[in-house]
Design an enzyme around this catalytic site. Structure first.
Site, PDB file in Angstrom:
ATOM      1  N   MET A  94       0.837  -1.200   0.000  1.00 44.84           N
ATOM      2  CA  MET A  94       0.000   0.000   0.000  1.00 44.84           C
ATOM      3  C   MET A  94       0.875   1.255   0.000  1.00 44.84           C
ATOM      4  SD  MET A  94      -3.404  -0.934   2.082  1.00 44.84           S
ATOM      5  CE  MET A  94      -2.771  -0.664   3.727  1.00 44.84           C
ATOM      6  N   HIS A 105       9.343  -3.274   3.116  1.00 44.89           N
ATOM      7  CA  HIS A 105       8.865  -3.457   1.747  1.00 44.89           C
ATOM      8  C   HIS A 105      10.041  -3.731   0.795  1.00 44.89           C
ATOM      9  CE1 HIS A 105       5.646  -0.591   3.339  1.00 44.89           C
ATOM     10  NE2 HIS A 105       4.918  -1.638   2.955  1.00 44.89           N
ATOM     11  N   GLN A 137     -10.190  -3.075   2.207  1.00 44.02           N
ATOM     12  CA  GLN A 137      -9.657  -3.755   3.398  1.00 44.02           C
ATOM     13  C   GLN A 137      -9.685  -2.871   4.646  1.00 44.02           C
ATOM     14  OE1 GLN A 137      -5.750  -4.285   1.387  1.00 44.02           O
ATOM     15  NE2 GLN A 137      -4.875  -3.969   3.401  1.00 44.02           N
ATOM     16  N   MET A 167       8.936  -2.683  11.517  1.00 48.34           N
ATOM     17  CA  MET A 167       8.701  -1.516  10.645  1.00 48.34           C
ATOM     18  C   MET A 167       7.283  -1.562  10.125  1.00 48.34           C
ATOM     19  SD  MET A 167      12.189  -1.266   8.524  1.00 48.34           S
ATOM     20  CE  MET A 167      13.720  -0.858   9.336  1.00 48.34           C
TER      21      MET A 167
HETATM   22  P1  AMP Z   1       1.557  -2.966   3.460  1.00 46.65           P
HETATM   23  O1  AMP Z   1       2.074  -1.915   2.535  1.00 46.65           O
HETATM   24  O2  AMP Z   1       1.616  -2.593   4.898  1.00 46.65           O
HETATM   25  O3  AMP Z   1       0.238  -3.538   3.006  1.00 46.65           O
HETATM   26  O4  AMP Z   1       2.578  -4.182   3.346  1.00 46.65           O
HETATM   27  C1  AMP Z   1       2.930  -4.740   2.112  1.00 46.65           C
HETATM   28  C2  AMP Z   1       3.756  -5.981   2.332  1.00 46.65           C
HETATM   29  O5  AMP Z   1       4.930  -5.633   3.056  1.00 46.65           O
HETATM   30  C3  AMP Z   1       3.034  -7.060   3.141  1.00 46.65           C
HETATM   31  O6  AMP Z   1       3.333  -8.328   2.597  1.00 46.65           O
HETATM   32  C4  AMP Z   1       3.626  -6.879   4.505  1.00 46.65           C
HETATM   33  O7  AMP Z   1       3.610  -8.063   5.284  1.00 46.65           O
HETATM   34  C5  AMP Z   1       5.048  -6.498   4.168  1.00 46.65           C
HETATM   35  N1  AMP Z   1       5.675  -5.806   5.290  1.00 46.65           N
HETATM   36  C6  AMP Z   1       5.173  -4.754   5.982  1.00 46.65           C
HETATM   37  N2  AMP Z   1       5.999  -4.428   6.997  1.00 46.65           N
HETATM   38  C7  AMP Z   1       7.034  -5.300   6.954  1.00 46.65           C
HETATM   39  C8  AMP Z   1       8.197  -5.498   7.744  1.00 46.65           C
HETATM   40  N3  AMP Z   1       8.474  -4.735   8.798  1.00 46.65           N
HETATM   41  N4  AMP Z   1       9.052  -6.496   7.399  1.00 46.65           N
HETATM   42  C9  AMP Z   1       8.776  -7.295   6.331  1.00 46.65           C
HETATM   43  N5  AMP Z   1       7.696  -7.168   5.546  1.00 46.65           N
HETATM   44  C10 AMP Z   1       6.833  -6.184   5.849  1.00 46.65           C
END
Ligand code: AMP
Length: 281
Positions: free
Chosen positions: A30, A37, A61, A184
């Protein structure tokens, strides 16, 4: 690095890459990117020729009263960071492109979406599985990488991929953390400096739980009580859940054995933060 905003252009690009025999790796996000990321891009690069990252704040979501409108966004910065980590294509559609007015179809995984985060966010996973299924159809990846940070999400996506026979491989990459252990997250910017300090307790409590298990504790209630007492000492922390579950059907366990997931969600000030650790006994 290319930036693609329409579904039809993304389809054409994916078809061309597949005709050329390229392995497409996909990282859904996102946006408001951080090192977590970027670590997914690096993981995807080990398994594919071309990396596509989606940046789309997915309205379906978010529940009513959640932070869809305020969710942090900074596309120019994201594009720079993604490119420097080795991303080849960013797919960045607008909401209308993904959910035109007459959109009526949703994907729903049962049972495992009703517990943990699904208990307090009842429509969340339906939104996640719907957008991820759509993105799989739009981007046509061979491999998709998700973060362990959202452990339940990764388990739900794997279930959906098996149940709906998507022809791709799901990889799950480790949680990237700040130096004090805080996982993070794009939402960490909501924390005040005081709350940011308090937030380190989440990881510390999980590490304490792990240590109890290493020292022989097998009773889930004892372990959860210890985590709870550590978190409750923080003035701004409001616990949503602390659970110990098995890693396939996410059922709570009483006596620990095999592989378990210790997962928690805690509101600290404005953001609701999640964290987890897998433990193999
Ligand atoms: P989001 O942008 O928060 O929807 O996350 C996108 C992807 O990044 C998802 O697969 C999350 O699990 C992954 N993600 C978010 N934070 C972390 C983190 N601290 N370490 C590893 N992967 C992450």
């Amino acid at each position: 690095m290319k930036i693609i905003v329409s579904v039809s252009d993304m389809h054409k690009q994916a078809d061309r890459l597949r005709r050329e025999g390229k392995i497409i790796g996909f990282v859904p996000t996102m946006g408001y990117l951080h090192e977590g990321h970027l670590s997914l891009i690096r993981e995807a690069k080990k398994h594919s020729d071309i990396i596509v990252m989606s940046i789309f704040v997915n309205p379906t979501q978010f529940g009513p009263g959640e932070d869809f409108k305020d969710y942090p966004r900074d596309f120019d910065r994201d594009a720079m960071l993604a490119e420097s980590a080795g991303c080849d294509i960013i797919f960045h559609p607008n909401v209308q492109e993904i959910y035109p007015e007459n959109h009526k179809t949703y994907v729903e995984v049962e049972q495992i979406t009703k517990v943990l985060c699904g208990a307090s966010r009842p429509t969340h996973f339906r939104g996640v599985t719907t957008i991820v299924a759509k993105l799989f159809n739009i981007i046509k990846p061979h491999v998709a990488v998700f973060g362990q940070k959202d452990a339940q999400q990764a388990i739900v996506i794997k279930r959906m991929v098996q149940d709906l026979n998507f022809d791709l491989k799901i990889l799950v990459a480790p949680i990237m953390r700040e130096p004090d252990g805080l996982a993070m997250s794009s939402r960490n910017i909501y924390l005040t400096p005081e709350q940011r300090k308090e937030a380190a307790i989440l990881y510390q409590s999980l590490m304490q739980a792990k240590q109890m298990i290493e020292q022989g504790e097998r009773n889930a209630d004892q372990i959860k009580a210890q985590i709870r007492s550590m978190i409750e000492q923080q003035p701004d922390a409001k616990i949503d859940y602390i659970e110990i579950v098995d890693t396939t059907n996410l059922n709570p366990v009483q006596q620990l054995e095999g592989e378990v997931l210790i997962a928690l969600a805690v509101k600290i000030g404005k953001p609701r933060l999640i964290d987890n650790v897998f433990v193999r006994i």
